[in-house]
Each structure stands twice: as structure tokens, then as C-alpha cells.
Design an enzyme around this catalytic site. Structure first.
Site, mmCIF file in Angstrom:
data_model
loop_
_atom_site.group_PDB
_atom_site.id
_atom_site.type_symbol
_atom_site.label_atom_id
_atom_site.label_comp_id
_atom_site.label_asym_id
_atom_site.label_seq_id
_atom_site.Cartn_x
_atom_site.Cartn_y
_atom_site.Cartn_z
ATOM 1 N N ARG A 47 0.833 -1.219 0.000
ATOM 2 C CA ARG A 47 0.000 0.000 0.000
ATOM 3 C C ARG A 47 0.867 1.268 0.000
ATOM 4 O O ARG A 47 0.458 2.310 -0.486
ATOM 5 C CB ARG A 47 -0.969 -0.001 1.192
ATOM 6 C CG ARG A 47 -1.818 1.249 1.299
ATOM 7 C CD ARG A 47 -3.171 1.071 2.015
ATOM 8 N NE ARG A 47 -3.121 0.209 3.167
ATOM 9 C CZ ARG A 47 -2.534 0.513 4.336
ATOM 10 N NH1 ARG A 47 -1.965 1.681 4.499
ATOM 11 N NH2 ARG A 47 -2.552 -0.347 5.317
ATOM 12 N N TYR A 99 -14.565 17.055 -16.634
ATOM 13 C CA TYR A 99 -14.903 15.644 -16.525
ATOM 14 C C TYR A 99 -16.008 15.479 -15.479
ATOM 15 O O TYR A 99 -15.899 15.995 -14.367
ATOM 16 C CB TYR A 99 -13.650 14.840 -16.158
ATOM 17 C CG TYR A 99 -13.895 13.361 -16.150
ATOM 18 C CD1 TYR A 99 -14.092 12.669 -17.339
ATOM 19 C CD2 TYR A 99 -13.950 12.643 -14.965
ATOM 20 C CE1 TYR A 99 -14.336 11.304 -17.340
ATOM 21 C CE2 TYR A 99 -14.188 11.284 -14.954
ATOM 22 C CZ TYR A 99 -14.382 10.619 -16.141
ATOM 23 O OH TYR A 99 -14.623 9.271 -16.140
ATOM 24 N N ASP A 171 -5.698 18.567 -15.428
ATOM 25 C CA ASP A 171 -6.088 17.245 -15.915
ATOM 26 C C ASP A 171 -5.669 17.173 -17.386
ATOM 27 O O ASP A 171 -6.261 17.818 -18.248
ATOM 28 C CB ASP A 171 -7.599 17.047 -15.745
ATOM 29 C CG ASP A 171 -8.060 15.644 -16.162
ATOM 30 O OD1 ASP A 171 -7.339 14.983 -16.936
ATOM 31 O OD2 ASP A 171 -9.155 15.235 -15.734
ATOM 32 N N LYS A 196 -6.814 5.894 -19.659
ATOM 33 C CA LYS A 196 -7.094 6.358 -21.023
ATOM 34 C C LYS A 196 -5.859 6.210 -21.902
ATOM 35 O O LYS A 196 -5.366 5.122 -22.083
ATOM 36 C CB LYS A 196 -7.630 7.793 -20.968
ATOM 37 C CG LYS A 196 -8.718 8.007 -19.915
ATOM 38 C CD LYS A 196 -10.005 7.275 -20.228
ATOM 39 C CE LYS A 196 -11.036 7.294 -19.101
ATOM 40 N NZ LYS A 196 -11.439 8.621 -18.661
#
Ligand code: PLP
Length: 375
Positions: A47, A99, A171, A196
Site C-alpha cells: 500500500r 470531466y 487534468d 485512457k
């Protein structure tokens, strides 16, 4: 070194144990440590960090000329970590066209965290200046934006934010670092949905934050990832790293095809408008040409004459373009964003978003022509 070369080599040193060229995927959740938790091989627990993720993060930092990068479980996890590492009372500016899930994050979660956000047209610098408040800590930029392909002047907005002591996060998912490096333009952090274009094959989910400088911001986001737990699996980091190797050529081809598709659509009688920053008629073309290099990306939106019903008929009649969400993969996709988003959608009813893949562009243009004939 140039971007194309870095994309092939960054984070790709042969495995020191075996000399393998393809990087190993280390699935171990735990790493042997000394009796007082001394690190023996650089890692303690998955983690916090792991060797496969380290390679990807080194590559992402190198591709941006940045100090460091963090990989997350998804794009929205990366976005959330930015807001989660701001103090209560913070105010953020977000773009009017953004978005969808980032808008929902702002409306549904920021108040729970004692924060607030204002949506502003970021293509209008006077509007940005007027919306900045003393408590504004963050300006969230998305350019080109989803789904209207608005173009924001990153350098100008980052300059306004800096004057007020606010952080600028961009972004960069639509452009990818192959076309646009927000950090070079003055932003503090570049955010990517690695789901993406960086992954590039519609088979992995992830998100990244890339920091121009090491320091408090980076450590606050790393802390949010570790404590709130939005970590990527090692296999997903590996898939994104693999995607990076072909990023430059994929994006170059998708950009070239998208421009040809955009030009063909502009000439079509059934089309009311085409939003693509590569078109000279796009209001943000000059800014995009200045801050993007080598192309304008594989995303465009088309407004169909006849409104929602006509747009849905076209989406339903396409044969090669698949009706599916997401973008930046090898296959071309179409989506009626108003249907896909939700109650808070501001996407126009007549708008179809196209993600251009790696098919021959003439096949794509032919497919759109046969579908538009039914509009
Ligand atoms: C997909 C996307 C995101 C979110 O990424 P997920 O991996 O789906 O969480 C954020 N911004 C943009 C522009 C995107 O296209």
C-alpha cells in the site's frame, strides 16, 4: 532526451536479478525488513510502495521533467487525493466544462470535507481572476476539456493562481504528455487518468499525479494515498508502463486521424458544429497550437443537426465506432455524453463525443458518413 525516446526507455532498466528486458511484475504485498522495520530492498508494504509502481512513477516523472509521480487506483482517485490533501476551508476553482465525476466530486464531497468550489469559464481569464478568493487554494484546469474540447491557457491561469498563492493542477488526460506538458507551462501538478491514453488499450484503470517539485504537496498526496488506500495494483502499474512504450506513436496517429475526421465532419450537411482544437475555426486554436506540440489529440465532439433524436440515431447507426465510454484506446468509440453522465450533465443534447483509435482514418470517415446520412 526527446519525449519519444524517454517514452521507450524511462523506467525500463533491465531487471538487476535476471537481466530481463521486460520489467518483472512484483506481486508481493510484503517485503522482508530488519527487526526494527529497516528497509532492506526499498519497500515495506504494497500500500506504501512497490517496485513495479516505482518504475512507472519514475517513467511518468521523466516524461514530464518532474520531481516525482504517484500512481493511484483510478483517475478519480488521483483527483480526489488532490482535494483530500487540502485543509478544511479551502476553496477551489473548477472549469465550467470538466470531466463529469470531478464536478460530482466537487458538489457531493467537498462540502463534507469542509471545502467549496466554484465553476468558472476558464477560457475567460477575466472570469478566472474575478472568481479567485483569498481562500482559493487550488485552480483545477482541464484542457482540452470533456466533452466540449474547451482550451484553457495553462500558463496564463497558472500565473493568476500563483499570484494568489493557489496551486494549479491540470487534468492532462485528453492531451497526454506526448502533446502537452502542463508542468513546463507553469502548472504545479499534472493529473492523468492512466486508464485512457497512457494505458492505451482499454484494459487497465489507474490515475497519476505528477509533481513539478518535491515537498509538502507531494507528501500530502502520498499520505492521502497511503491512509485512504486508493492504490493501484502492481499489475495495473505494469500495464500502464507497457502502454507508455507506444504512447508517442499512438497519439501521433490518433491526432492525425482526428484532424482528418474533424475536417470531413465540418463539411457535412448533417453536422451543426465540430469541436476540435486542431481546427482553425476553434476559438482556442491559437492557444492550443502554442501549448500543445505535434498534434491536438484523438478526441473530438460533433453536434448533430436535429438534436437529441438525430444524435442518438447516428450513434446507433455507426458500425465501426463502438458505443462505449472511455477514450484513448486502440479502437474508436462514440458516446452520447448527456446520456452517459447523469442528472448534473451539462453536455448538449445533440453532442456525440468521438475517441479516435488506430483504424484507417478513411474507414472512420466512411462510417460516420453512412451514419450521418440517417440523421
Ligand atoms: C476518465 C477520466 C478521468 C477519470 O479517470 P478514471 O480512471 O475513470 O477514474 C478524469 N479525467 C478525464 C479527463 C477522464 O477522461
Amino acid at each position: 532526451m526527446r519525449f519519444e525516446t524517454l517514452a521507450v526507455h524511462a523506467g525500463g532498466e533491465p531487471d538487476p536479478a535476471t537481466a530481463a528486458l521486460a520489467p518483472p511484475i512484483h506481486l508481493s504485498t510484503t517485503f522482508e525488513h530488519g527487526p526494527a522495520s529497516e528497509k532492506l530492498g526499498g519497500h515495506i508494504y504494497v500500500r506504501s510502495s512497490n517496485p513495479t509502481q516505482d518504475r512507472l512513477e519514475q517513467a511518468l516523472a521523466a516524461l514530464h521533467g518532474a520531481a516525482a509521480a504517484l500512481h493511484f487506483a483510478s483517475g478519480v482517485a488521483a483527483a480526489s487525493a488532490v482535494f483530500q490533501s487540502l485543509p478544511p476551508g479551502s476553496h477551489s476553482l473548477i472549469p465550467r466544462d470538466v470531466y463529469y465525476q470531478v464536478r460530482v466530486l466537487a458538489s457531493d464531497y467537498l462540502p463534507r470535507w469542509g471545502q467549496s468550489a466554484t465553476a468558472v469559464d476558464m477560457t475567460d481569464l477575466a472570469a478566472v481572476r474575478a472568481a479567485l478568493r483569498p481562500e482559493t487554494r487550488l485552480v483545477w484546469v482541464e484542457t482540452p476539456s470533456n466533452p466540449l474540447l474547451d482550451v484553457t491557457d495553462i500558463a496564463a491561469v497558472a500565473g493568476l493562481a500563483r499570484e494568489r498563492g493557489a496551486l494549479t493542477v491540470v487534468d492532462d488526460t485528453f492531451a497526454t504528455p506526448a502533446l502537452q506538458n502542463p508542468l513546463e507551462l507553469g502548472a504545479d501538478v499534472a493529473m492523468h487518468a492512466t486508464t485512457k491514453g497512457l494505458g492505451g488499450h482499454s484494459d487497465v484503470q489507474g490515475g497519476a499525479l505528477v509533481f513539478r517539485q518535491a515537498g509538502e504537496r507531494l507528501e500530502a498526496a502520498r499520505h492521502a494515498r497511503e491512509i485512504l488506500g486508493a492504490v493501484a495494483s502492481p499489475f495495473n502499474s505494469w500495464l500502464v508502463l507497457r502502454g507508455l512504450r507506444t504512447l508517442a506513436v499512438r497519439v501521433e496517429r490518433q491526432s492525425r486521424s482526428a484532424l482528418r475526421v474533424a475536417r470531413a465532419l465540418t463539411a457535412h450537411a448533417a453536422v451543426a458544429a465540430v469541436h476540435y482544437p486542431g481546427l482553425e475555426s476553434h476559438p482556442g486554436h491559437a492557444v492550443a497550437a502554442r501549448q500543445m506540440r505535434g498534434g491536438f489529440g484523438g478526441l473530438l465532439s460533433v453536434r448533430v443537426r436535429g438534436g437529441r433524436e438525430a444524435a442518438l440515431r447516428v450513434a446507433g447507426a455507426l458500425r465501426l465506432f463502438v458505443n462505449a465510454t472511455s477514450l484513448g484506446g486502440t479502437e474508436s468509440l462514440v458516446e452520447h455524453r448527456r446520456s452517459a453522465e447523469g442528472a448534473a450533465s451539462t453536455a448538449p443534447d445533440d453532442l456525440l463525443r468521438l475517441s479516435i483509435g488506430l483504424e484507417h482514418e478513411q474507414d472512420l470517415i466512411d462510417d460516420l458518413a453512412q451514419a450521418l446520412a440517417l440523421a
